[in-house]
Design a protein around this motif. Sequence first.
Motif, PDB file in Angstrom:
ATOM      1  N   UNK A 194       6.574   9.120  -5.051  1.00 12.69           N
ATOM      2  CA  UNK A 194       5.625   8.699  -6.047  1.00 12.69           C
ATOM      3  C   UNK A 194       5.775   6.750  -5.392  1.00 12.69           C
ATOM      4  N   UNK A 195       5.062   6.232  -5.077  1.00 14.12           N
ATOM      5  CA  UNK A 195       5.923   4.464  -5.373  1.00 14.12           C
ATOM      6  C   UNK A 195       4.568   4.051  -5.619  1.00 14.12           C
ATOM      7  N   UNK A 196       4.390   4.323  -6.649  1.00 15.94           N
ATOM      8  CA  UNK A 196       2.521   3.477  -7.668  1.00 15.94           C
ATOM      9  C   UNK A 196       3.079   2.279  -7.560  1.00 15.94           C
ATOM     10  N   UNK A 214       4.181  13.973 -11.253  1.00 11.81           N
ATOM     11  CA  UNK A 214       4.308  13.347 -10.093  1.00 11.81           C
ATOM     12  C   UNK A 214       5.765  13.808 -10.103  1.00 11.81           C
ATOM     13  N   UNK A 215       6.797  14.780  -9.329  1.00 10.87           N
ATOM     14  CA  UNK A 215       7.096  15.170  -9.108  1.00 10.87           C
ATOM     15  C   UNK A 215       8.442  13.830  -9.974  1.00 10.87           C
ATOM     16  N   UNK A 216       7.870  13.166  -8.557  1.00  9.08           N
ATOM     17  CA  UNK A 216       9.440  12.103  -8.962  1.00  9.08           C
ATOM     18  C   UNK A 216       9.008  10.789 -10.552  1.00  9.08           C
ATOM     19  N   UNK A 217       8.353  10.862 -10.974  1.00  5.22           N
ATOM     20  CA  UNK A 217       7.822  11.010 -12.450  1.00  5.22           C
ATOM     21  C   UNK A 217       9.148  11.344 -13.791  1.00  5.22           C
ATOM     22  N   UNK A 218       9.057  13.007 -13.320  1.00  4.16           N
ATOM     23  CA  UNK A 218       9.614  14.265 -13.604  1.00  4.16           C
ATOM     24  C   UNK A 218      11.225  13.512 -13.485  1.00  4.16           C
ATOM     25  N   UNK A 219      11.530  13.873 -12.305  1.00  3.65           N
ATOM     26  CA  UNK A 219      12.722  12.865 -11.981  1.00  3.65           C
ATOM     27  C   UNK A 219      13.430  12.470 -13.441  1.00  3.65           C
ATOM     28  N   UNK A 271       0.985  -0.923   0.307  1.00  5.72           N
ATOM     29  CA  UNK A 271      -0.020   0.229   0.314  1.00  5.72           C
ATOM     30  C   UNK A 271       1.100   0.935  -0.163  1.00  5.72           C
ATOM     31  N   UNK A 272       2.372   1.228  -0.124  1.00  3.30           N
ATOM     32  CA  UNK A 272       2.812   2.310   0.369  1.00  3.30           C
ATOM     33  C   UNK A 272       2.599   2.663  -1.283  1.00  3.30           C
ATOM     34  N   UNK A 273       2.393   4.337  -1.177  1.00  4.28           N
ATOM     35  CA  UNK A 273       2.138   5.025  -1.956  1.00  4.28           C
ATOM     36  C   UNK A 273       3.596   6.702  -2.335  1.00  4.28           C
ATOM     37  N   UNK A 274       4.244   6.678  -1.139  1.00  9.24           N
ATOM     38  CA  UNK A 274       5.010   8.226  -0.811  1.00  9.24           C
ATOM     39  C   UNK A 274       6.007   7.796   0.297  1.00  9.24           C
ATOM     40  N   UNK A 275       7.130   7.664  -0.257  1.00  6.39           N
ATOM     41  CA  UNK A 275       8.497   7.505   0.279  1.00  6.39           C
ATOM     42  C   UNK A 275       9.371   8.788   0.395  1.00  6.39           C
ATOM     43  N   UNK A 276       9.204   9.757   1.559  1.00  9.99           N
ATOM     44  CA  UNK A 276       9.712  10.638   1.521  1.00  9.99           C
ATOM     45  C   UNK A 276       9.811  11.955  -0.093  1.00  9.99           C
ATOM     46  N   UNK A 300      21.167  -0.107  -6.453  1.00 14.13           N
ATOM     47  CA  UNK A 300      20.268  -1.582  -6.876  1.00 14.13           C
ATOM     48  C   UNK A 300      19.059  -2.498  -6.128  1.00 14.13           C
ATOM     49  N   UNK A 301      18.443  -1.303  -5.865  1.00 11.97           N
ATOM     50  CA  UNK A 301      16.743  -1.466  -5.184  1.00 11.97           C
ATOM     51  C   UNK A 301      16.067  -0.367  -5.768  1.00 11.97           C
ATOM     52  N   UNK A 302      14.586  -0.953  -5.305  1.00 12.08           N
ATOM     53  CA  UNK A 302      13.926   0.065  -6.284  1.00 12.08           C
ATOM     54  C   UNK A 302      12.631  -0.868  -5.378  1.00 12.08           C
ATOM     55  N   UNK A 303      11.289   0.407  -5.491  1.00 15.74           N
ATOM     56  CA  UNK A 303       9.988   0.099  -4.891  1.00 15.74           C
ATOM     57  C   UNK A 303       9.673  -0.200  -5.842  1.00 15.74           C
ATOM     58  N   UNK A 304       9.210  -1.819  -4.665  1.00 16.78           N
ATOM     59  CA  UNK A 304       8.387  -2.334  -6.212  1.00 16.78           C
ATOM     60  C   UNK A 304       7.363  -3.590  -5.160  1.00 16.78           C
ATOM     61  N   UNK A 305       6.727  -3.380  -4.860  1.00 18.28           N
ATOM     62  CA  UNK A 305       5.802  -4.847  -4.133  1.00 18.28           C
ATOM     63  C   UNK A 305       5.522  -5.964  -5.102  1.00 18.28           C
ATOM     64  N   UNK A 306       5.265  -6.776  -4.810  1.00 18.05           N
ATOM     65  CA  UNK A 306       5.517  -8.032  -5.812  1.00 18.05           C
ATOM     66  C   UNK A 306       5.898  -9.484  -5.168  1.00 18.05           C
TER      67      UNK A 306
END
Length: 405
Positions: A31-33, A293-298, A23-28, A169-175
């Motif tokens: 946007x952790x979609x 979202x700013x993080x998608x722009x980045x 459910x995480x969608x925000x990490x400082x 080498x990480x990523x925000x991805x729940x799976x």
Amino acid sequence: MSGTFAALKISDHVYWVGAIDWALREFHGYLTSRGTTYNAYLILADKITLIDTVKAPFQDEMLSRIASVVEPSRIAYIISNHSEMDHTGCLPEMIELVKPEKVVASVMGVKALQEHFHFRHELVAVKDGESLSLGNMNLQFMETRMLHWPDSMVTYLPEERLLFSQDGFGMHLASSERFDDEISEDILFYEAAKYYANIIMPFAPVVTKALEKLQKIGWSASRIAADHGPIWRSGIAKIIDLYAKWAQRAPTKKAVILYDTMWQSTARMARAIAEGVSSGGATAKVMSLGVSHRSDVATEVLDAGALVVGSPTLNNGLFPTVADGLTYLQGLNPRHLVGAAFGSYGWSGQAVKQIENILNEMKVELVDKGINVRYVPTAENLEECVSLGRRVAEKLKEKCAQPTP
Ligand code: FEO
């Protein structure tokens, strides 16, 4: 505690015992979609060792996974590769519960943990290049200061060729899948790029040095177990190459045109600039900060060579979304960009100058003076915007023809 969640064996003596945060969608600010995972790893050596822990609310899930393999009180050592609280949030409770013989971190890590949690428990500091015997296996440590905190280190288990790389080498991805090759490549590499852009990009020179150091040390990992997302086993060479490429930031023929708008004037200018960029032979990516979202722009800026920014003037300043986006991007320190500013106004018109000031602070090379239009752009104004886009494209082509900085 056991029963609900199971550990997953990832090599002969190592288990994944982390937690999945669907459910995480925000990490400082990011946007952790797709949510995230907090990865912890259990090594069943003579000295049973836990590598990192999880965010505090997920302690039960981690304990349940550990208990599916071994009684948690049998853990002898806990290694903390990185002090940020998504990996140490439940460390104090784990220490109370498990009473490990040793809690190990880098020299800076020990300081950071003490400053976070004010432990009474003594922590063991390991230096760069030190090893720790687990009896029948060994751990080797390498400091990776500023990747992405001063405390950061990575840990290698040579007997199983496993690199515990913390955030790297990480990523925000729940799976529900735990390995890279079980996940669609489009998602995998998009999320890896997004993570790099939003977390690692400010430290690009340190990435280059760390990759060189890793090569020099000669660790030959067959698994890279990061603290977020899947474990790399098939894509190791590719993700290392990508990190090297992202850190280098070679010029590309892509311009990100970033803007927000009040009454569509700045939006029309953005589209005209994009037209100039594409007719000039480069790729344009237009992003409205009203919907992006700013993080998608980045993430888009990661492989861009130009950043063109537009804002209406609102109350003598930048439109709030543009101020937000620029502040965030400036912190991420993207290098080797060219760019320009544009915008519209009613009676004062400070926004364009303010954008130029920020772009200058970001060391963005301005290709021309910004375009500032009163109220609504005329056909001539839009033609000026097209010309600006063409100049951006020309500059990008010129940069691409030069040797990489
Ligand atoms: Fe995943 Fe920097 O913490």
